[in-house]
Design a protein around this motif. Structure first.
Motif, short mmCIF file in Angstrom:
data_model
loop_
_atom_site.label_atom_id
_atom_site.label_comp_id
_atom_site.label_asym_id
_atom_site.label_seq_id
_atom_site.Cartn_x
_atom_site.Cartn_y
_atom_site.Cartn_z
N ASN A 64 11.58 48.71 12.74
CA ASN A 64 10.83 47.45 12.43
C ASN A 64 10.43 46.84 13.64
O ASN A 64 9.55 45.93 13.54
N MET A 65 10.81 47.28 14.75
CA MET A 65 10.19 46.74 16.06
C MET A 65 8.77 47.43 16.36
O MET A 65 7.99 46.74 17.21
N LEU A 66 8.58 48.35 15.84
CA LEU A 66 7.30 48.93 16.07
C LEU A 66 6.11 48.28 15.17
O LEU A 66 6.39 47.55 14.28
N PRO A 67 4.99 48.35 15.74
CA PRO A 67 3.68 47.53 15.02
C PRO A 67 3.18 48.17 13.53
O PRO A 67 2.23 48.94 13.81
N VAL A 68 4.19 48.40 12.65
CA VAL A 68 3.94 48.88 11.53
C VAL A 68 4.22 47.98 10.32
O VAL A 68 5.20 46.91 10.42
N SER A 69 3.67 48.12 9.22
CA SER A 69 3.98 47.26 7.99
C SER A 69 5.50 47.73 7.41
O SER A 69 5.86 48.87 7.29
N LYS A 70 6.04 46.80 6.61
CA LYS A 70 7.28 47.16 6.02
C LYS A 70 6.93 48.25 5.13
O LYS A 70 7.80 49.07 4.63
N VAL A 215 15.13 42.54 2.67
CA VAL A 215 16.23 42.61 3.62
C VAL A 215 16.33 42.05 4.85
O VAL A 215 15.25 41.82 5.45
N GLU A 216 17.46 41.38 5.35
CA GLU A 216 17.50 40.85 6.66
C GLU A 216 17.92 41.66 7.53
O GLU A 216 19.19 42.36 7.36
N ILE A 217 17.47 41.98 8.66
CA ILE A 217 17.67 43.05 9.57
C ILE A 217 18.76 42.86 10.60
O ILE A 217 18.20 41.66 11.34
N LYS B 11 16.98 28.35 8.83
CA LYS B 11 17.34 29.58 8.04
C LYS B 11 18.95 29.21 8.01
O LYS B 11 19.56 29.04 8.86
N PHE B 13 22.52 30.76 6.32
CA PHE B 13 23.29 31.84 6.02
C PHE B 13 24.56 31.39 5.33
O PHE B 13 24.76 29.97 5.45
N LYS B 46 15.50 37.21 16.02
CA LYS B 46 15.10 37.78 14.88
C LYS B 46 14.04 37.23 14.11
O LYS B 46 13.32 37.90 13.29
N LEU B 49 10.70 37.68 15.81
CA LEU B 49 10.21 39.18 15.38
C LEU B 49 10.18 39.43 13.83
O LEU B 49 9.77 40.68 13.60
N ASN B 50 10.42 38.61 13.13
CA ASN B 50 10.22 38.80 11.66
C ASN B 50 11.16 39.98 11.13
O ASN B 50 10.93 40.39 10.04
N LEU B 51 12.19 40.13 11.74
CA LEU B 51 13.28 40.82 11.33
C LEU B 51 14.13 40.12 10.09
O LEU B 51 14.92 40.87 9.25
N ILE B 52 14.26 38.77 10.04
CA ILE B 52 14.50 38.16 9.00
C ILE B 52 13.68 37.21 8.51
O ILE B 52 12.80 36.64 9.45
N THR B 53 13.56 36.76 7.47
CA THR B 53 12.77 35.53 6.96
C THR B 53 13.20 34.23 7.04
O THR B 53 14.28 34.02 6.62
N GLU B 70 2.21 40.27 11.45
CA GLU B 70 3.46 41.05 12.07
C GLU B 70 3.02 42.29 12.75
O GLU B 70 3.15 42.37 14.04
N ALA B 71 2.31 43.22 11.96
CA ALA B 71 2.03 44.60 12.78
C ALA B 71 1.07 44.48 13.95
O ALA B 71 1.21 45.11 15.02
N LYS B 74 2.91 42.63 16.85
CA LYS B 74 3.83 43.53 17.77
C LYS B 74 3.31 44.62 18.53
O LYS B 74 3.90 45.00 19.33
N TYR B 79 9.81 44.45 23.75
CA TYR B 79 11.42 43.83 23.67
C TYR B 79 12.39 44.57 24.57
O TYR B 79 12.18 45.73 24.78
#
Lengths: 217, 284
Positions: A64-70, A215-217, B11, B13, B46, B49-53, B70-71, B74, B79
């Motif tokens: 997910n840290m890489l510049p790619v889409s989900k 999903v929350e990472i 956000k 939780f 997070k 980095l869009n790891l959580i919305t 996002e992509a 990044k 990081y």
């Protein structure tokens, strides 16, 4: 997308899992065995182990840290599953052909490795995918319950099919009787199986994409 | 130019929430992001980095919304997570070969340069690297793909003082030419005294302050006096502690009564953080 697939092949999949299809494929040489088991190994060994590796190596965060889409992340994971499944099937088909040549006069209780049987195998793998992939992407790291449910579903299909092949005259004739040598019938079943496999895998991919977004990472 | 703009991010939780978090990191500076464990530093990172919305609010990097681009963004973010390892059984060489294929601006020559500078041995597995070396490897990757924003989550935690100092020097060097910006989360405030230009302080999911470092520190005063003097000032203190010599407390500079007969000193970042966490404890 290509770089994600290469990432999976280089980092995600242990080289042993490229060799395993040849070991399990050789089981096709056991005369008259339950040949569904041969490709079930990809569901029981390869895929759960690869996803265990993803979990222990923190792949979810790394990718997910890489510049790619989900979406591409899911696509690459589905891609690697399909690749390994097909590798297992193709190698098993080759060993199956050798098996048929080695034992031409054997009477099959379970399915004979005909083209039609490989169609049924593809349906079994499609059922595995449609259970495993969306279940895994509920969290994108848990794989235990997804493995158990999907292996059980694939196993039930295989057991049901074998049972029909023994108890139902029509199915028996189709796969072990006169239908076994009819290429038209066999290739039709294979094609139907391939279509079902593709359809179930696409459904699995779409459902997984939807779940992975949340999903929350 | 504003490199990172966090705007009113919330956000929720089950047991914790980020509440209206806002701060900005200007280009070419180091922003220290401080807070005690569980204050919301990693959750904010997070979100960036869009790891959580996020439930509400917006995060922009170089003027673009992270959730949408996002992509693309990044490609410009590097990081280093001090506490998280990836693919520890792989060798540096193997991991780099894979990672570099994802970046449009990957510069092999720059990578070689940083490998030499940081004394990284490419045949080593990630698990064999010391904590400091892992951070340096992450930096080598980030700098080789031309990252403009470095997001470092506790990069110095678990390092010995010499390794920490070494890393802090590297961070200062990186921002020198004004291109690269760093968001540096930590609870080791002495690191920030040394290298941060700006400070953002988060406490219980809320931003307490975000300003240029000296200005941030200047917002607070450390006061001490005799116990008898405590009653007159108690309500204005963020928190205080009492001992046999009297009391010591933290107060906002603008709350300091001009006539108070107490000793006033400038606190350091650690004291600000400690007294804020005491405030939390006092409420329990």
């Amino acid at each position: 997308m290509y770089n994600l697939l290469m990432k999976e092949l280089r980092l995600g999949v242990s080289p042993w899992f490229y060799a395993l299809p040849f070991v399990t494929g050789a089981l096709m040489l056991i005369p008259g065995w339950v040949y569904f088991v041969v490709t079930l190994y990809v569901c029981m060994i390869t895929i759960p182990n690869i996803f265990a590796g993803y979990k222990s190596q923190n792949d979810l965060m790394f990718t997910n840290m890489l510049p790619v889409s989900k979406k591409d992340i899911v696509k690459s994971k589905v891609g690697i599953i399909v690749f390994l499944e097909l590798l297992h099937v193709i190698v098993a088909v080759v060993f199956g052909a050798v098996s048929l040549a080695l034992y031409p006069n054997i009477e099959y209780i379970f399915f004979k490795p005909t083209a039609g049987f490989w169609g049924l195998t593809l349906i079994m793998l499609g059922i595995f995918n449609v259970c495993f992939i969306p279940m895994h992407y509920k969290t994108a790291y848990k794989y235990g319950s997804a493995s158990i449910v999907s292996i059980a579903a694939a196993f039930l299909f295989a057991a049901g099919a074998e049972w029909l092949g023994i108890s139902n005259a029509f199915v028996r004739d189709l796969f072990k009787g006169s239908g076994a040598d009819d290429w038209g019938i066999q290739l039709s079943v294979l094609l139907a199986g391939a279509l079902v496999f593709a359809a179930l895998t696409i459904i699995a991919y779409r459902a997984a994409c939807k779940r992975f977004k949340k999903v929350e990472i | 130019m504003i490199m990172l703009d966090v705007k009113n991010v919330s956000k929720k939780f089950e047991h914790f929430q980020l509440d209206n978090v806002s701060f900005q990191v200007p280009q070419g500076y180091i922003m220290g992001f401080i807070g005690i464990n569980g204050a919301g530093k990693t959750t904010t990172i997070k979100s960036i980095l869009n790891l959580i919305t996020v439930d509400s609010g917006e995060i922009q990097i170089m003027g673009k919304n992270v959730a949408i681009h996002e992509a693309e963004l990044k490609q410009s973010i590097g990081y280093a997570f001090g506490n998280v390892d990836f693919y520890t059984r792989s060798r540096i060489r193997t991991l780099t070969k894979v990672v570099k294929t994802f970046y449009d601006n990957w510069d092999d020559e720059a990578y070689r340069r940083y490998v030499r500078k940081f004394k990284l041995i490419e045949d080593k597995r990630i698990a064999e690297l010391s904590t400091g070396m892992k951070v340096k490897y992450s930096l080598a990757i980030a700098l080789s793909h031309g990252a403009k924003l470095l997001i470092l989550d506790e990069p110095t935690s678990g390092l010995d003082p010499a390794a920490r100092d070494d890393l802090l020097d590297i961070f200062r060097e990186l921002v020198q030419d004004g291109e690269i910006s760093i968001l540096f989360s930590t609870h080791i405030t002495s690191d920030l005294e040394k290298c941060a230009d700006y400070i953002t302080y988060i406490h219980e999911g809320r931003i307490v302050g975000s300003a240029e470092k000296d200005e941030f520190i200047d917002t607070y005063r450390l006061v001490n006096g005799k116990v008898e003097e405590l009653e007159g000032i108690k309500e204005r203190l963020i928190s205080h502690r009492v001992n046999s010599f009297g009391f010591t407390g933290l107060i906002r500079a603008d709350e300091l009564p001009p006539s108070a007969a107490v000793n006033v000193a400038i606190p350091n970042l650690e004291e600000i953080m400690v007294y804020y966490s005491k405030k939390e404890a006092a409420h329990v």
